[in-house]
Design a protein around this motif. Structure first.
Motif, short mmCIF file in Angstrom:
data_model
loop_
_atom_site.label_atom_id
_atom_site.label_comp_id
_atom_site.label_asym_id
_atom_site.label_seq_id
_atom_site.Cartn_x
_atom_site.Cartn_y
_atom_site.Cartn_z
N UNK A 129 0.83 -1.21 0.00
CA UNK A 129 0.00 0.00 0.00
C UNK A 129 0.86 1.26 0.00
N UNK A 130 1.94 1.26 0.79
CA UNK A 130 2.84 2.42 0.83
C UNK A 130 3.49 2.63 -0.52
N UNK A 131 3.94 1.56 -1.15
CA UNK A 131 4.57 1.68 -2.47
C UNK A 131 3.59 2.19 -3.52
N UNK A 132 2.37 1.70 -3.49
CA UNK A 132 1.39 2.08 -4.51
C UNK A 132 0.87 3.51 -4.32
N UNK A 133 0.89 4.03 -3.10
CA UNK A 133 0.43 5.40 -2.88
C UNK A 133 1.52 6.42 -3.15
N UNK A 134 2.76 5.97 -3.25
CA UNK A 134 3.86 6.88 -3.55
C UNK A 134 4.25 6.79 -5.01
N UNK A 135 5.41 7.34 -5.30
CA UNK A 135 5.90 7.32 -6.67
C UNK A 135 6.60 6.00 -7.01
N UNK A 136 7.00 5.27 -6.00
CA UNK A 136 7.72 4.01 -6.20
C UNK A 136 6.70 2.89 -6.35
N UNK A 137 6.52 2.39 -7.53
CA UNK A 137 5.51 1.37 -7.80
C UNK A 137 6.10 -0.02 -7.93
N UNK A 138 7.34 -0.21 -7.50
CA UNK A 138 7.97 -1.53 -7.59
C UNK A 138 7.53 -2.38 -6.40
N UNK A 139 6.68 -3.34 -6.65
CA UNK A 139 6.15 -4.16 -5.55
C UNK A 139 6.42 -5.65 -5.73
N UNK A 140 7.21 -6.02 -6.71
CA UNK A 140 7.46 -7.44 -6.97
C UNK A 140 8.08 -8.13 -5.76
N UNK A 141 9.07 -7.47 -5.12
CA UNK A 141 9.69 -8.05 -3.93
C UNK A 141 8.67 -8.21 -2.81
#
Length: 119
Positions: A89-101
């Motif tokens: 959720x933190x990654x998707x709400x910010x500019x960093x959309x890398x969530x694979x890890x």
């Protein structure tokens, strides 16, 4: 099943011990190249998150190893599932959309939950 749990939990524990230790000891400037989200959180929250990760990693390994309160292993693994859901959720709400890890860690922690219930 104990061997499978040991492998999965061991890998998770190594990852979270490393990541948690970095969050506890490194400055915001040294964390930024790896974790772009640190600028959006107060440094005490980052330190607390690192401490939680270290304690969770300990909870994955020590209870089953010692036989003392082995249900804590399930709680630790479940805590990591919830932690990674929050991280996504933190990654998707910010500019960093890398969530694979994060997705990989969520799945691995979920497998650890399942294996821990079989101990």
């Amino acid at each position: 099943m104990n061997i499978a749990y040991g492998i999965v939990a061991g890998l998770l524990a190594v990852f979270y011990l490393y990541a948690g230790t970095l969050k506890v000891i490194r400055s915001r400037d040294r964390l930024r190249p790896m974790m772009a989200w640190v600028d959006r959180m107060p440094l005490p929250a980052v330190r607390a998150l690192g401490t939680v990760e270290i304690l969770g990693a300990t909870g994955l390994i020590l209870p089953p190893l010692t036989g003392i309160a082995p249900s804590l292993a399930t709680a630790s693994a479940l805590g990591f599932v919830l932690l990674q859901i929050g991280a996504i959720a933190v990654h998707l709400t910010g500019e960093d959309r890398r969530i694979a890890l994060n997705v990989g860690l969520t799945v691995t922690a979920a497998v650890a939950v399942w294996l821990a219930t079989r101990l």
